[in-house]
Write an enzyme that holds these catalytic residues in place. Sequence first.
Site, mmCIF file in Angstrom:
data_model
loop_
_atom_site.group_PDB
_atom_site.id
_atom_site.type_symbol
_atom_site.label_atom_id
_atom_site.label_comp_id
_atom_site.label_asym_id
_atom_site.label_seq_id
_atom_site.Cartn_x
_atom_site.Cartn_y
_atom_site.Cartn_z
ATOM 1 N N ARG A 24 0.841 -1.211 0.000
ATOM 2 C CA ARG A 24 0.000 0.000 0.000
ATOM 3 C C ARG A 24 0.869 1.250 0.000
ATOM 4 O O ARG A 24 0.574 2.229 -0.674
ATOM 5 C CB ARG A 24 -0.920 -0.005 1.228
ATOM 6 N N LYS B 43 -3.947 -6.326 13.859
ATOM 7 C CA LYS B 43 -2.829 -6.411 14.808
ATOM 8 C C LYS B 43 -3.346 -6.408 16.241
ATOM 9 O O LYS B 43 -2.854 -7.144 17.096
ATOM 10 C CB LYS B 43 -1.857 -5.243 14.576
HETATM 11 N N1 URA Z 1 -1.356 2.309 10.961
HETATM 12 C C1 URA Z 1 -1.415 1.010 10.621
HETATM 13 O O1 URA Z 1 -0.972 0.147 11.375
HETATM 14 N N2 URA Z 1 -1.961 0.690 9.418
HETATM 15 C C2 URA Z 1 -2.461 1.597 8.574
HETATM 16 O O2 URA Z 1 -2.965 1.238 7.521
HETATM 17 C C3 URA Z 1 -2.390 2.955 8.959
HETATM 18 C C4 URA Z 1 -1.837 3.277 10.163
#
Ligand code: URA
Length: 435
Positions: free
Chosen positions: A167, A186
């Site tokens: 990304r 996460k």
């Molecule tokens: N923080 C993350 O861990 N992922 C994202 O896509 C944006 C900010």
Amino acid sequence: MTIYEIITKKKHNVELSTAEINWVVEGYTLGKIPDYQMSALLMAVCFNSLSDRETVDLTMAMARSGDMLKPDTGGFNVDKHSTGGVGDKTTLIVAPIVASCGVFVPKMSGRGLGHTGGTIDKLESIPGFNTALSYEKFLEIVRTAGLAVAGQTGSLVPADKKIYALRNATATVDSIPLICSSIMSKKLATGADGIILDVKVGSGAFMKIAADAEKLAEQMVRVGKLAGRKVTAVLTDMDKPLGRTVGNSLEVIEAIEALKGKAPADLMEVSLTLAAEMIFTAGLGDESACKKMAEEAVTSGTALKKLRQMIELQGGNPEVTEDYSLFEKSKRQKEIFAAEDGYICGISCEETGMTSLKLGAGRETKESDVDPTAGIVFQKTVGDRVQKGEIVAVLHTSTDCDIDEIAEEFSNVFRYGSEKDCPPKKNIIKIIKGY
Ligand code: URA
């Protein structure tokens, strides 16, 4: 099913099935789907978005791509996540407050990247402090002290590592469902019962506009709820750096001062609000009782003791809380003077973060070393009256950067005006609860 068919469906804004999403996440993580096809799918998601159901499916598929941890502490485990800011040292304040109120805080944190700082880099400025713990050691410290803060252990969410890197390289970061699934996968994989999300809003944040931040916050809260977790999002201001310091050891010292009750008002309000929400999530009382508990943890000194205990158990020297000369000192400093008489109406947050990075406090690539001494101390902040020539900030570094050039650029981060040009802004914009 083929990736070509799935890209075509998303291009025509057709909902993907749970099976299709699972197949894509697994295939990409295992290297069976190439980057160019995954990039096309991510771009289609940026244009056509995902439904709530698709976002939950994507989040869960990503979370399950690696270890799903279950911190066995014997109590309620609460986690906190900040979407990233400048001068954001709240974890160092909030985690000891919450742990001293009897709630377990097994906290896995990240390093700084770009203009935002990372908790792990900050903690590593404490002499001897070890953030590279095995999961067993991490849990042992949490069981003993009620908290530990370490880098990620084991194989957590490998799908996010790959997708996030892609990304970043394909201009597909700024999609609310993609940010939501990246953050929440996460958080779900680390296994906390309660999750408090500090969603930053403003020029120094990922979400520049409150309406976008609110949309993201609502989606993360919904996903957490569907996954059976208690999630609260707190929208907080990031139009100026939080507190008076930016940089690793400088921020640790400010956090210690906060635990002694001596923090600037914005930092204290944000920290106590987050801490109270974390305590509330654990069911220890109503909102006002939890706020009082958080405040008392500071005034009684129990939160500071908790921080000292954690520092000691993680190999650091706890005396740093009483003797700041134990931190390495910056080799060079440079004062910044007010350019005008009047009021400081703004401090550009992103540029402050970039200045801190150039001084050595941040990292330009994942592999860069950080200078623990580097950063900025603001003597004056937004809303303060100043006279031309007065010191407004001091830059610190131990690297061989061109501090004079950096100082000249940095002078432009301050915006001056009259008192009426600086109406006070809220530190806490909104709280969204998912339970
Ligand atoms: N923080 C993350 O861990 N992922 C994202 O896509 C944006 C900010």
